[in-house]
Design an enzyme around this catalytic site. Structure first.
Site, mmCIF file in Angstrom:
data_model
loop_
_atom_site.group_PDB
_atom_site.id
_atom_site.type_symbol
_atom_site.label_atom_id
_atom_site.label_comp_id
_atom_site.label_asym_id
_atom_site.label_seq_id
_atom_site.Cartn_x
_atom_site.Cartn_y
_atom_site.Cartn_z
ATOM 1 C CG ASN A 1 -1.996 1.071 1.102
ATOM 2 O OD1 ASN A 1 -2.088 1.773 0.102
ATOM 3 N ND2 ASN A 1 -2.780 1.233 2.148
ATOM 4 C CG ASP A 2 2.168 2.849 3.697
ATOM 5 O OD1 ASP A 2 1.057 3.367 3.476
ATOM 6 O OD2 ASP A 2 2.511 2.427 4.812
#
Lengths: 109, 457
Positions: free
Chosen positions: B383-384
Site C-alpha cells: 500500500n504505502d
C-alpha cells in the site's frame, strides 16, 4: 602496533566498505546483511586466542562460550547466505533458448 | 603451535581480509554472488587455520570441541529456517556475534593496563552487550514471542538516560581500576541499554534495527582487533561496520524515515503504530474471474508484491500465477520496492525461493519507466510503497519516500485484506481512482482463486 598505522587501516577499510557496499544491488540486500553478519563472526579468532591463553577454569569457561557463539555466528551466517544465493537463478535454459548449463550466455539486466 | 612467523601470519590475514572484500563485492550481481560468498567462507577458514598455527595455544582439544558444538547448533538452523524467518535468523546470529565480542573483551581486561587498550575493551564490551540483548529482543518481536507493538512505559526516557549514564560511569571505572566487578556491572548495564533501545521500536521498523545492530557488532569486532592487536579483526569489523551503516541509511531512506526517528520516535511520543480509520468513500471491488480476464488478455503485466504477500506466505502462488500468465504469452515482471517484505531485499529472496528468475525481478528505478506501457498492475499486499501521496502531498508522513509509480499504468488491481490504510496510516488516493479495482481477501487465497480462473480461461 602504532596508532597511526591502525588509524590508516581503519580509514582505508571504511572507504573500501562504503565503496563495495554502495555497488551491491538492492535485490541482494538480504544476503548482504547475512553475509556481512557472517564476516563479523571472525571474532572467532579472538575467542580462540583468549581461550588458548587462559588456565583459570572460570575464564576458560567464558572463553569457550565465546568460541561457541562466534562459531555459530560465522558458520551459520555463511551457510544461510549460501542457501539464499543458491536460489537466485537465471531464466530456465529452455525458455531463454540457451543450451542446458550455459547460464553465462544469458543477458542479465 | 607457532610455526608461522609474524610476517607469514600477517600475509595470510591479509589474504583473508581480501576474501571478505570479494565476498561483499560479489553481491553486486546475482550471478557471481554465490561464488563470492564461498570465497568469503574460505577466507574465514584460512583465518582460523592461521590462528592455530601462529599463536601458542593451550586447551586446543576443548577449543576444537567448542567449534564443533557451535557449528552443530548453527548449521541445522541455517539449513532449515524458512525464508520468511530470515530477519530473525540474521538478528539471532548477529546477537551471538556481539555477545562473543563482549566476552572476548572482558577476558582481555586482565592482560592489559594501557589506558587506550582499556578504552577499546570497555567499548567492545558495551557495544557487544547492546548488540546481544538488542538482537535478542528483535528475535522475540519478529518471532512474535512478544508483542510487535512498540513497548512504552511512563518514564522510559528517564530509565534509558540513567542506564546510559550509569554504563558510561562504570566504563570509566573499568578503565581506571581494571576491576572485574565493574566490568560485570558494565556488561549488565550494556544488556539493559540494548533492551531499552529496541523495546520502543515497532514491528515493521525492527529490520532497520537489525541492520543497525549488525553495524554495531562490526564496530565491536573492530575494536576487539585493537585490543588483540589483530589487523584482520580490525579490517573485517570495520568493513561490516561501514557496510551496516550504509545499508541502515539506505533502508531508512527507502522507508522515507530517518534512523533517529525510528529509534527515538517512540520516545518523543510520535506513534509508529499507524491509524486504523476506515474511510467510507466508494471503491470498485472486483471478482477473481474479472481479474483473471484482465491479466490473461493483457500484454504487459507488472506484479507489485508487498509485506502482505510475505505475511500470507503467498510467494509460491504468485510465482505460479506469473508462470501461468507467461505460458499464455503475457509479459510479466515483478516491480519490487527496496523495503518490500520484512527486511530490505527480502521479497527478492522469497520470490527466488519460489523459482522466479532474477531477470524478472525489477528494482524501483528499472520498473518505474515501464509502468506507462503496462496494461495491468497487480498490487498484492502493498500500500504505502505505491501511494502517490509520497510525491504529491508535502505534509504526508511518507512524503519524499521513493514509490513505485503504478498510477501510470492503464489498469490497477489491488489484492487487499481490507480498506485499512498501510503501516504509515495514510489513505491511498489510488484506491479511489476510476482505473483501480480491488479484490478483497487473504492474499494467498485471492491469488489461488485468480490462478484457477486464469488456468480456466
Amino acid at each position: 602496533m602504532d596508532p597511526v598505522t591502525l588509524l590508516t587501516v581503519v580509514v582505508l577499510a571504511v572507504f573500501v566498505g562504503f565503496e563495495v557496499v554502495s555497488k551491491v544491488t538492492s535485490k541482494l540486500h538480504t544476503p548482504l546483511m547475512s553475509g556481512a553478519n557472517a564476516i563479523h563472526g571472525i571474532i572467532l579468532i579472538g575467542a580462540i586466542i583468549v581461550a588458548g591463553q587462559t588456565s583459570d577454569p572460570w575464564l576458560l569457561t567464558v572463553a569457550i562460550i565465546a568460541v561457541v557463539l562466534a562459531t555459530a555466528n560465522m558458520v551459520g551466517g555463511f551457510v544461510v547466505t549460501d542457501r539464499m544465493l543458491e536460489m537466485f537463478r537465471g531464466r530456465k535454459p529452455a525458455k531463454a533458448d540457451t543450451p542446458a548449463g550455459a547460464g553465462t550466455g544469458e543477458v542479465a539486466k | 603451535m607457532s610455526v608461522l612467523t609474524p610476517e607469514w601470519t600477517a600475509l595470510l590475514y591479509l589474504v583473508s581480509a581480501v576474501c571478505f572484500i570479494l565476498a561483499l563485492k560479489g553481491l553486486s550481481s546475482p550471478r557471481h554472488a554465490r561464488r563470492g560468498n564461498l570465497i568469503g567462507s574460505a577466507g574465514a577458514l584460512l583465518a582460523v587455520i592461521t590462528v592455530f598455527l601462529s599463536v601458542k595455544l593451550d586447551n586446543i582439544p576443548l577449543i576444537l570441541a567448542a567449534i564443533v558444538v557451535g557449528s552443530a547448533i548453527a548449521v541445522p538452523i541455517a539449513r532449515k529456517v524458512q525464508m520468511t524467518q530470515m530477519p530473525q535468523l540474521v538478528g539471532g546470529f548477529n546477537g551471538v556475534g556481539g555477545g562473543a565480542a563482549a566476552l572476548v573483551a572482558v577476558l582481555e581486561l586482565g592482560h592489559n593496563v594501557d589506558v587506550w587498550v582499556r578504552i577499546a575493551i570497555v567499548f567492545t564490551m558495551l557495544v557487544g552487550a547492546i548488540s546481544f540483548s538488542g538482537s535478542a529482543i528483535t528475535v522475540l518481536k519478529l518471532q512474535e514471542l512478544m508483542t510487535t507493538r512498540p513497548v512504552l512505559f511512563p518514564g522510559l526516557r528517564w530509565v534509558m538516560s540513567i542506564a546510559v549514564l550509569a554504563s558510561l560511569a562504570s566504563a570509566v571505572l573499568v578503565v581506571v581500576t581494571g576491576s572485574w566487578i565493574w566490568a560485570v556491572l558494565l556488561l549488565i548495564l550494556g544488556l539493559g541499554v540494548g533492551v531499552l533501545l529496541v523495546l520502543p521500536v515497532g514491528g515493521a521498523d525492527v529490520p532497520i534495527v537489525i541492520s543497525l545492530l549488525n553495524a554495531f557488532t562490526g564496530i565491536a569486532v573492530a575494536a576487539s582487533g585493537i585490543v588483540l592487536e589483530n589487523v584482520l579483526l580490525l579490517v573485517a569489523g570495520t568493513l561490516v561496520g561501514a557496510s551496516g551503516t550504509i545499508l541502515t541509511m539506505a533502508m531508512a531512506k527507502a522507508m522515507g524515515r530517518g534512523v533517529t526517528g525510528i529509534l527515538f520516535g517512540a520516545f518523543k511520543g510520535g506513534s509508529t503504530a499507524g491509524s486504523t480509520t476506515v474511510s467510507d468513500r466508494p471503491v470498485r471491488s472486483s471478482s477473481a474471474e474479472d481479474v483473471a480476464v484482465q491479466l490473461g488478455y493483457a500484454q504487459n503485466v507488472v506484479i507489485v508484491p508487498g509485506y502482505g504477500l510475505a505475511v500470507a506466505q503467498g510467494q509460491h502462488t504468485i510465482a505460479e500465477l506469473a508462470t501461468a500468465l507467461e505460458d499464455r504469452g503475457v509479459h510479466v515482471v515483478f516491480g519490487i520496492h527496496p523495503v518490500a517484505g520484512r527486511m530490505p531485499g527480502h521479497m527478492n529472496v522469497l520470490l527466488a525461493e519460489a523459482n522466479v528468475p532474477y531477470e524478472a525481478l525489477k528494482e524501483l528505478d528499472e520498473v518505474n519507466p515501464e509502468f506507462k506501457s503496462t496494461d495491468v498492475v497487480l498490487v498484492v499486499g502493498a500500500n504505502d510503497v505505491v501511494n502517490p501521496a509520497a510525491k504529491s502531498t508535502p505534509g504526508s508522513p511518507i512524503y519524499g519516500m521513493p514509490i513505485l509509480e503504478v498510477g501510470d499504468a492503464n489498469q490497477i488491481v489491488f489484492l487487499k485484506r481490507s480498506m485499512r490504510p498501510g503501516f504509515a496510516g495514510i489513505e491511498n488516493e489510488l484506491l479511489y481512482d476510476p482505473k483501480t479495482e480491488l479484490l478483497f481477501g487473504d492474499a494467498k487465497e485471492s491469488l489461488s482463486q485468480v490462478l484457477a480462473a486464469v488456468k480456466a480461461l
